[in-house]
Design an enzyme around this catalytic site. Structure first.
Site, PDB file in Angstrom:
ATOM      1  N   TYR A 111       0.632  -1.012  -0.297  1.00 22.79           N
ATOM      2  CA  TYR A 111      -0.113  -0.513  -0.074  1.00 22.79           C
ATOM      3  C   TYR A 111       1.182   1.424   0.055  1.00 22.79           C
ATOM      4  O   TYR A 111       1.107   1.711   1.079  1.00 22.79           O
ATOM      5  CB  TYR A 111      -0.504  -0.207   1.069  1.00 22.79           C
ATOM      6  CG  TYR A 111      -1.631   1.233   1.533  1.00 22.79           C
ATOM      7  CD1 TYR A 111      -2.390   1.979   0.082  1.00 22.79           C
ATOM      8  CD2 TYR A 111      -1.985   1.916   2.732  1.00 22.79           C
ATOM      9  CE1 TYR A 111      -2.900   2.916   0.221  1.00 22.79           C
ATOM     10  CE2 TYR A 111      -2.986   3.120   2.035  1.00 22.79           C
ATOM     11  CZ  TYR A 111      -3.665   3.420   1.819  1.00 22.79           C
ATOM     12  OH  TYR A 111      -4.047   4.556   2.009  1.00 22.79           O
ATOM     13  N   ASP A 157      -2.409  -1.778  -3.940  1.00 19.02           N
ATOM     14  CA  ASP A 157      -2.455   0.071  -4.300  1.00 19.02           C
ATOM     15  C   ASP A 157      -1.519   0.979  -4.179  1.00 19.02           C
ATOM     16  O   ASP A 157      -0.685   1.408  -3.038  1.00 19.02           O
ATOM     17  CB  ASP A 157      -3.805   0.765  -3.541  1.00 19.02           C
ATOM     18  CG  ASP A 157      -3.359   1.809  -3.257  1.00 19.02           C
ATOM     19  OD1 ASP A 157      -3.314   2.975  -4.684  1.00 19.02           O
ATOM     20  OD2 ASP A 157      -4.401   2.683  -2.994  1.00 19.02           O
ATOM     21  N   HIS A 261     -11.891   1.964  -4.383  1.00 17.34           N
ATOM     22  CA  HIS A 261     -11.099   1.415  -5.715  1.00 17.34           C
ATOM     23  C   HIS A 261     -11.920  -0.323  -4.981  1.00 17.34           C
ATOM     24  O   HIS A 261     -13.277  -1.198  -4.591  1.00 17.34           O
ATOM     25  CB  HIS A 261     -10.326   0.575  -4.821  1.00 17.34           C
ATOM     26  CG  HIS A 261      -9.366   1.443  -4.397  1.00 17.34           C
ATOM     27  ND1 HIS A 261      -7.788   1.916  -5.174  1.00 17.34           N
ATOM     28  CD2 HIS A 261      -8.889   2.503  -3.234  1.00 17.34           C
ATOM     29  CE1 HIS A 261      -7.603   2.698  -4.265  1.00 17.34           C
ATOM     30  NE2 HIS A 261      -7.528   3.179  -3.222  1.00 17.34           N
TER      31      HIS A 261
END
EC number: 3.1.11.2
Length: 270
Positions: A111, A157, A261
């Site tokens: 992330y 991500d 998302h």
């Protein structure tokens, strides 16, 4: 045998655990990598994910922010959690699959920091953090997979849409964090230095648009369709020949209490 691995910024796993269950029931991934879980390790809803069939879990969490997790139907070994840029933010967890069709494969779940609003590291500490995080990713030997027979997968991500058709308008988003020329260059360099293959774009080349994120700010996200591809699946060259399919579960953005998302599901034929 096929292996399916999904990656999803869930934006609070406890708030959206029913959404996770709905997705798992629909897609049945073998491995689910979550980002932005937003809870400490002891608060992670383990009982719920075990009911979904994930008996093996690796968590790296912290209170209220960030957090990553790997949920797996196969055994996990060599669990590692790394801090970047002098911080101990819960932004990375790595595991090795202990059995199943991809036994021995290393999975990195990331992330990457969002970077704030101002794309200038001199005046925006969050943007400086993001760039420093990318620098350390590029320098980390564990992410150098281009040579030899290393079987590795990097998902997460990454908070950057690197290509022109990874956003709804490259021209209009040129100076917007996540698509600035500097970020795009840095993420491309991380992938190139490591020798990674961008699975999504190998299977769906430009100029086709690919999005995995739509802002909460849009009154009608589907009609506006102003998306960005912020979520990624990278493979080591040794695994690239196993690429079979990559699906974006766009419909989940329209479910009740959605994340901004959506999941990306990669299938490898091993």
């Amino acid at each position: 045998m096929p292996l399916t691995i999904a990656t999803w910024n869930i934006n609070s796993v406890r708030l959206r655990i029913d959404t996770v269950a709905r997705f798992v029931e629909a897609y049945r991934p073998d491995v689910l990598c979550l980002q932005e879980t937003k809870c400490m390790d002891g608060q992670f809803p383990l009982a719920d994910v075990k009911k979904m069939g994930f008996d093996h879990v690796a968590i790296h969490g912290q209170k209220g922010y960030h957090g990553v997790a790997v949920l797996s139907r196969y055994g996990l070994a060599d669990i590692d959690r790394k801090g970047f840029f002098g911080k101990q933010d819960a932004r990375h967890v790595a595991v090795t699959l202990a059995d199943g069709p991809a036994a021995g494969a290393r999975i990195h779940n990331f992330y990457v920091p969002a970077g704030g609003d101002e794309p200038d590291p001199a005046i925006n500490e969050k943007f400086a953090h993001k760039l420093g995080f990318l620098d350390e990713m590029e320098a980390w030997e564990a992410l150098r997979v281009g040579a030899g027979s290393s079987r590795a997968i990097l998902v997460g991500d990454l908070n950057i849409a690197p290509l022109e058709h990874d956003v709804w308008s490259s021209k209009q988003l040129r100076n917007v964090v996540s698509h600035t020329p500097l970020e795009r260059q840095r993420l491309t360099e991380v992938a190139k230095t490591g020798g990674w293959v961008d699975m999504m774009r190998e299977l769906t080349p430009e100029p086709e648009k690919l999005y995995t994120w739509w802002s909460y700010r849009a009154a009608d996200w589907a009609a506006a369709n102003k998306g960005r591809r912020l979520d990624h699946v990278w493979l080591s060259p040794a695994l690239a020949p196993a690429m079979r399919g990559c699906q974006i579960a766009r419909e989940t953005r329209g479910w009740d209490k959605p994340s901004d998302h959506v999941p990306v599901i990669a299938t490898l034929d091993l």
